[in-house]
Design an enzyme around this catalytic site. Structure first.
Site, mmCIF file in Angstrom:
data_model
loop_
_atom_site.group_PDB
_atom_site.id
_atom_site.type_symbol
_atom_site.label_atom_id
_atom_site.label_comp_id
_atom_site.label_asym_id
_atom_site.label_seq_id
_atom_site.Cartn_x
_atom_site.Cartn_y
_atom_site.Cartn_z
ATOM 1 N N LYS A 20 26.800 -36.049 -13.790
ATOM 2 C CA LYS A 20 27.136 -37.271 -13.062
ATOM 3 C C LYS A 20 27.367 -37.051 -11.566
ATOM 4 O O LYS A 20 27.206 -37.986 -10.775
ATOM 5 C CB LYS A 20 28.401 -37.892 -13.669
ATOM 6 C CG LYS A 20 28.206 -38.442 -15.069
ATOM 7 C CD LYS A 20 27.514 -39.780 -15.048
ATOM 8 C CE LYS A 20 27.556 -40.449 -16.426
ATOM 9 N NZ LYS A 20 26.896 -41.773 -16.396
ATOM 10 N N SER A 69 24.442 -32.304 -21.112
ATOM 11 C CA SER A 69 24.800 -33.179 -19.998
ATOM 12 C C SER A 69 26.213 -32.972 -19.465
ATOM 13 O O SER A 69 26.485 -33.299 -18.307
ATOM 14 C CB SER A 69 24.594 -34.641 -20.398
ATOM 15 O OG SER A 69 25.354 -34.951 -21.537
#
Lengths: 353, 353
Positions: A74, A330
């Site tokens: 992110k 991720s």
């Protein structure tokens, strides 16, 4: 028809993918984001494992975004988005966790004000890290907690933003955010060359969209596939039916994939560039998370293990045999106090298929 | 005098380091081991972390042997030792865990028989992995469990070895094992250049000895320091008093450092080449393990975090300020079901200083 057990509710009115948005997210945008992120984001390692290759009968390359700053991919999208704004502009975002940390750290580094709207059930580890980063951001920066059972975060966020003159940086549905996320796959392909398949976790679809745009240009022979929890299968339903589906507070351990639906940008990009969507059960997610800890020695959060869970599932049908496969881990922001629950879930004698 | 709380018992008769053994472990042996290990052991990554550097006020390079095959540096020494034997020779070893797995995998790869003598309280994750590797080794390979409260493992091991004509490969006190362990530091220095300090976990002293021999030749300005649990401080006492001390079943969470004492080779090398020994409390070990998990996203076992715990402890006295420091994370074979206990220990409001 919608299966009531899936927590999926088709949205009314019917929303179809808007192809006119596609020109806003091109490979040139991903390349510009990569330049913007130099010296700021980590170029995360790509690891391989004989144990993993033997288990799935393929050659697997694992892009480790759990080693990214703030512990998740992110940071790429958040930093890229904040860096494009005029100086002195403050920002607001709403996020269940990793995007919140990412905007907080990017704001601290860029000297901006940031207001972060978080659900009061967000993991403690993510709340604490967000507050830690905001301490270095500009005056007025703060976390605002809300009750997700009574409040729509977008509504609350836009109210505060309008009142304080802040620019909203949503967690995934934004061209600069998507372009930033695409830099992870850009680095992966630079290291591995082309691949046969790339498996990517899917929550709101930012990482999947960015990866798919990147693959379409730099590795056009690579099939990009998204993986999401079976009990939060809105993106799979949206992809397969051609109109947007939503889920309402899905009870998945993959907290990063509790997003209610794809966004208008991510729905368009995924429809255009993704080859297939796959779902995995909670047990499969827990087992993949545990495999990452025990065998790869990587701290991975359940959402971060979705690609790995998809890999194990697809390997059973042998369509991946002898192929070259990329997966993106991720994120790794896993509260250690929750490890026991993951072990218990992984060891369940029956799966929740 | 011996502090009864430390579980340390001075050995009778008095054993002093035997400097005549030093010529058996030279840098040339480490370099030969490195050649032997090419294509077989992983060249593990060296990672850096802004969070870690900021916390200790130094530039830290983390050599990640948790990513080594079998999840620990032990594969280096075991493979190097087994590779030197005549074909068809079977081996036996005794180990609480990681060396057992390492000998089992090396035997499988080299087509040898291996018998592994393990305590019946060894972590389940290590017992299972050892059996898994032995399934691929030569006929006659097996695990033999013993009760550490009633049986001396060396005695049992040598009995079985004599009966079956097996060569004993001890877990640390063997020139080929020590030379193999030294290859981790050789790779580290090749990547970082010289360093001011190198902090190394110390159980039986194999990794510490190999690292010290390597540093003495390729980075002579680097001070190599060993770190062990305070409640298993036999190596520190041996180093400081000049004669060998033992501990009896020390109650440390760092199960790889429950070894009773240094060996004759490791005591000689450590006395000759190590700059200092440091001890850390159980709380400090737990906190370092948790830091690795939460901030570095690395699965590290408590023994593997000893160097990191020593780093945090020494940083408090500012002797490391602005220095270039290497630490070796020695292993990552951590049973996930024990993470909760580590969290509890790390969060203890008072330390066990």
């Amino acid at each position: 028809m919608t299966d009531p057990k899936s927590n999926a509710v088709p949205v009314v009115p019917r929303v179809e993918p808007d192809r006119s948005l596609l020109p806003q997210i091109q490979i040139e945008d991903v390349r510009r984001a990569a330049t913007c992120l130099q010296e700021h984001a980590h170029r995360t390692p790509v690891i391989t494992s004989r144990t993993l290759d033997d288990r799935v009968g393929a050659e697997v390359f694992v892009k480790c975004e759990n080693f990214q700053r703030v512990g998740a991919f992110k940071f790429r999208g958040a930093y890229n988005a904040l860096a494009q704004l005029e100086p002195e502009v403050g920002v607001l975002t709403y996020s269940s966790g990793n995007h919140a940390q990412a905007v907080a750290l990017a704001a601290a580094e860029l000297g901006r004000q940031a207001v972060i709207v978080m659900p009061n059930n967000a993991p403690a580890i993510k709340r604490q890290a967000t507050s830690h980063y905001l301490a270095r951001a500009k005056t007025g920066s703060r976390v605002v907690l809300y009750d997700p059972s009574t409040t729509v975060r977008e509504t609350l966020g836009h109210e505060i933003a309008a009142h304080e003159g802040l620019v909203v940086i949503p967690p995934y549905d934004h061209p600069h955010v998507i372009a930033g996320q695409g830099t992870a796959a850009l680095e992966l392909f630079a290291e591995t060359g082309s691949l046969d398949f790339l498996l990517v976790p899917c929550g709101g679809g930012g990482l999947l969209s960015g990866s798919a745009v990147t693959a379409a240009s730099v590795a056009p022979g690579c099939q990009v596939m998204g993986v999401e929890p079976k009990c939060a299968d809105d993106a799979t339903r949206s992809f397969e039916t051609g109109h947007l589906h939503r889920v309402y507070q899905p009870p998945t351990i993959a907290d990063g994939a509790r997003t209610p639906s794809l966004g208008k940008y991510t729905f368009a990009v995924i429809t255009e560039h993704v080859a297939a969507m796959h779902t995995v059960s909670e047990t499969e997610i827990a087992r993949a998370t545990l495999f990452a800890w025990e065998r790869l020695k990587l701290v991975v959060e359940p959402s971060g293990a979705l690609g790995l869970a998809g890999l194990f599932k697809l390997a059973q049908s042998h369509i991946l045999d002898d192929q070259r496969i990329g997966i993106i881990i991720s994120g790794g922001n896993m509260d250690p106090s929750l490890v026991g629950a993951i072990v218990t879930r992984a060891e369940a004698s029956t799966t929740d298929e």
